[in-house]
Enzyme design. Sequence first.
Site, PDB file in Angstrom:
ATOM      1  N   ALA A  71       7.747  -6.041  -4.207  1.00 48.40           N
ATOM      2  CA  ALA A  71       8.565  -5.130  -3.481  1.00 48.40           C
ATOM      3  C   ALA A  71       7.681  -3.760  -3.563  1.00 48.40           C
ATOM      4  O   ALA A  71       6.492  -3.956  -4.303  1.00 48.40           O
ATOM      5  CB  ALA A  71       9.935  -4.347  -4.847  1.00 48.40           C
ATOM      6  N   GLY A 116       8.975  -9.335  -6.052  1.00 47.42           N
ATOM      7  CA  GLY A 116      10.100  -9.761  -4.674  1.00 47.42           C
ATOM      8  C   GLY A 116       8.773 -11.085  -4.546  1.00 47.42           C
ATOM      9  O   GLY A 116       9.054 -12.157  -3.458  1.00 47.42           O
ATOM     10  N   GLU A 119      10.284 -14.362  -5.938  1.00 44.79           N
ATOM     11  CA  GLU A 119      11.568 -14.351  -5.555  1.00 44.79           C
ATOM     12  C   GLU A 119      12.329 -14.791  -4.054  1.00 44.79           C
ATOM     13  O   GLU A 119      13.067 -15.579  -3.616  1.00 44.79           O
ATOM     14  CB  GLU A 119      12.733 -12.807  -5.644  1.00 44.79           C
ATOM     15  CG  GLU A 119      12.442 -13.132  -7.073  1.00 44.79           C
ATOM     16  CD  GLU A 119      12.715 -11.657  -6.779  1.00 44.79           C
ATOM     17  OE1 GLU A 119      12.308 -10.181  -6.536  1.00 44.79           O
ATOM     18  OE2 GLU A 119      14.552 -11.076  -8.302  1.00 44.79           O
ATOM     19  N   GLU A 139       8.560  -7.809 -13.352  1.00 45.26           N
ATOM     20  CA  GLU A 139       9.903  -6.570 -13.073  1.00 45.26           C
ATOM     21  C   GLU A 139       9.769  -5.856 -14.809  1.00 45.26           C
ATOM     22  O   GLU A 139       9.207  -4.525 -14.368  1.00 45.26           O
ATOM     23  CB  GLU A 139      10.517  -7.240 -12.606  1.00 45.26           C
ATOM     24  CG  GLU A 139      10.611  -7.156 -10.945  1.00 45.26           C
ATOM     25  CD  GLU A 139      10.055  -9.010 -10.310  1.00 45.26           C
ATOM     26  OE1 GLU A 139       9.552  -9.570 -11.717  1.00 45.26           O
ATOM     27  OE2 GLU A 139      10.473  -9.200  -9.514  1.00 45.26           O
TER      28      GLU A 139
HETATM   29  C1  COO Z   1      -1.704  -6.212  -7.812  1.00 47.49           C
HETATM   30  C2  COO Z   1      -2.307  -7.250  -7.318  1.00 47.49           C
HETATM   31  C3  COO Z   1      -2.441  -8.142  -8.801  1.00 47.49           C
HETATM   32  C4  COO Z   1      -3.506  -7.415  -6.421  1.00 47.49           C
HETATM   33  O1  COO Z   1      -4.192  -6.783  -7.821  1.00 47.49           O
HETATM   34  P1  COO Z   1      -5.782  -7.089  -6.548  1.00 47.49           P
HETATM   35  O2  COO Z   1      -7.202  -6.787  -7.606  1.00 47.49           O
HETATM   36  O3  COO Z   1      -6.421  -8.410  -5.884  1.00 47.49           O
HETATM   37  O4  COO Z   1      -5.636  -5.287  -5.033  1.00 47.49           O
HETATM   38  P2  COO Z   1      -5.523  -3.992  -6.170  1.00 47.49           P
HETATM   39  O5  COO Z   1      -4.532  -3.738  -6.695  1.00 47.49           O
HETATM   40  O6  COO Z   1      -6.524  -3.607  -5.464  1.00 47.49           O
HETATM   41  O7  COO Z   1      -4.445  -3.810  -4.535  1.00 47.49           O
HETATM   42  C5  COO Z   1      -4.610  -3.435  -3.315  1.00 47.49           C
HETATM   43  C6  COO Z   1      -3.779  -2.296  -2.622  1.00 47.49           C
HETATM   44  O8  COO Z   1      -2.523  -3.242  -2.594  1.00 47.49           O
HETATM   45  C7  COO Z   1      -3.720  -1.102  -3.528  1.00 47.49           C
HETATM   46  O9  COO Z   1      -3.921  -0.316  -2.485  1.00 47.49           O
HETATM   47  P3  COO Z   1      -4.184   0.998  -2.225  1.00 47.49           P
HETATM   48  O10 COO Z   1      -5.521   1.658  -3.664  1.00 47.49           O
HETATM   49  O11 COO Z   1      -4.276   1.398  -1.131  1.00 47.49           O
HETATM   50  O12 COO Z   1      -5.966   0.042  -1.599  1.00 47.49           O
HETATM   51  C8  COO Z   1      -2.816  -1.181  -3.861  1.00 47.49           C
HETATM   52  O13 COO Z   1      -1.847  -0.354  -4.388  1.00 47.49           O
HETATM   53  C9  COO Z   1      -1.480  -2.354  -2.868  1.00 47.49           C
HETATM   54  N1  COO Z   1      -0.717  -2.582  -3.993  1.00 47.49           N
HETATM   55  C10 COO Z   1      -0.770  -4.151  -4.812  1.00 47.49           C
HETATM   56  N2  COO Z   1       0.597  -4.883  -5.637  1.00 47.49           N
HETATM   57  C11 COO Z   1       1.082  -3.533  -4.060  1.00 47.49           C
HETATM   58  C12 COO Z   1       0.486  -2.602  -3.155  1.00 47.49           C
HETATM   59  N3  COO Z   1       1.231  -1.376  -2.759  1.00 47.49           N
HETATM   60  C13 COO Z   1       2.844  -1.331  -2.923  1.00 47.49           C
HETATM   61  N4  COO Z   1       3.298  -2.489  -3.824  1.00 47.49           N
HETATM   62  C14 COO Z   1       3.164  -3.308  -4.994  1.00 47.49           C
HETATM   63  N5  COO Z   1       3.433  -4.080  -5.491  1.00 47.49           N
HETATM   64  O14 COO Z   1      -2.607  -4.813  -7.887  1.00 47.49           O
HETATM   65  C15 COO Z   1      -0.500  -5.531  -8.359  1.00 47.49           C
HETATM   66  O15 COO Z   1      -0.886  -5.863  -9.597  1.00 47.49           O
HETATM   67  N6  COO Z   1       0.729  -6.291  -7.787  1.00 47.49           N
HETATM   68  C16 COO Z   1       1.626  -5.487  -8.639  1.00 47.49           C
HETATM   69  C17 COO Z   1       2.631  -6.626  -8.310  1.00 47.49           C
HETATM   70  C18 COO Z   1       3.396  -6.185  -9.006  1.00 47.49           C
HETATM   71  O16 COO Z   1       3.747  -5.789 -10.363  1.00 47.49           O
HETATM   72  N7  COO Z   1       4.231  -6.784  -8.368  1.00 47.49           N
HETATM   73  C19 COO Z   1       6.457  -6.789  -8.728  1.00 47.49           C
HETATM   74  C20 COO Z   1       6.524  -5.501  -7.902  1.00 47.49           C
HETATM   75  S1  COO Z   1       8.823  -5.229  -8.381  1.00 47.49           S
HETATM   76  C21 COO Z   1       9.603  -6.064  -7.599  1.00 47.49           C
HETATM   77  O17 COO Z   1       8.871  -7.057  -6.438  1.00 47.49           O
HETATM   78  C22 COO Z   1      10.703  -5.982  -7.440  1.00 47.49           C
HETATM   79  C23 COO Z   1      11.635  -7.021  -6.888  1.00 47.49           C
HETATM   80  C24 COO Z   1      13.187  -6.660  -7.085  1.00 47.49           C
HETATM   81  C25 COO Z   1      -1.384  -8.105  -6.719  1.00 47.49           C
END
Ligand code: COO
Length: 265
Positions: A71, A116, A119, A139
């Site tokens: 998400a 997600g 999912e 999450e």
């Molecule tokens: C992520 C990752 C581990 C990827 O890591 P990377 O080091 O390859 O990339 P970055 O962390 O630098 O992210 C790149 C880019 O994508 C960055 O944006 P900018 O700062 O503008 O360059 C991040 O902010 C953006 N990004 C990454 N994931 C997200 C996002 N923007 C919005 N939303 C999300 N999810 O870094 C990582 O760990 N992401 C979070 C994974 C996570 O916790 N997902 C669960 C979300 S809750 C959910 O899904 C609930 C469902 C019901 C992937």
Amino acid sequence: MTVVEYQKIGTFLSETENIAKITLNRPEARNAFSPELLNGLMGALDTAEADNEVRAVIITGSGDKAFSAGADLKGVGGMSPEENHAFLKLGQDVFRRIESFPKAVIAAINGYAFGGGVEVALSCDIRIAVEDAKIGTPEVSLGLIPAWGGTQRLGYLIGESKAREMILTGNPVTAKEAEAMGLISKAVPADELESTAAFMATKIADNAPLAVAAAKKCLLASRTLSIEDGNKLELELTANLMDSKDLAEGINAVFSKRKPVFKGE
Ligand code: COO
């Protein structure tokens, strides 16, 4: 740039381009699901369902980093409670649409799959991942739960014990670990992901579409029906298949030692 790309593909074994390839296309946000991306995915599914030439679907992510980071956390922060509820309900609806889709859906996991991102793959029929993919449901480490069906579907694939461990710890697994626990069908080198998914899709696309749809309906129903009611559903759907022109074609092809040509009739 469209947040969901749709194209029809085939393989050298295909008679036609009968596979719909749907690409989650927000590489700048690691293909995180925004409402726009979810709506685009629903629209792509509408297109694939309406096209009788399409016999199988592949969902993958753009770029070489992530399948989907789940998400859109930046979007979530700016929404009202009503908007958050609508967003979460939309994700649930899209993933249930995939799960009950009348054609086979293969997740080609081209990188990170978190939240997600896992999912949506759980709602697909088959999951293939690149060897260096990390797959997890973090999450609870954010203050959320896998609310797009993760708590409901993960246990069917990997068992309740491993599902509880993954969801409650939030620890990701490697693709090899995911393969070993049955979360994915196979982990492949990055340069083999598209071909592996496409050839599996071709194999399914060559099968009788009415039978594939009926098998999917029975497989999904098996999660909630008793064996007696599941058998009744099998009898009901098989009765329809018995009258199909495709069954006659399938039987003729076996004895004629040729490849059947199924028309979905
Ligand atoms: C992520 C990752 C581990 C990827 O890591 P990377 O080091 O390859 O990339 P970055 O962390 O630098 O992210 C790149 C880019 O994508 C960055 O944006 P900018 O700062 O503008 O360059 C991040 O902010 C953006 N990004 C990454 N994931 C997200 C996002 N923007 C919005 N939303 C999300 N999810 O870094 C990582 O760990 N992401 C979070 C994974 C996570 O916790 N997902 C669960 C979300 S809750 C959910 O899904 C609930 C469902 C019901 C992937």
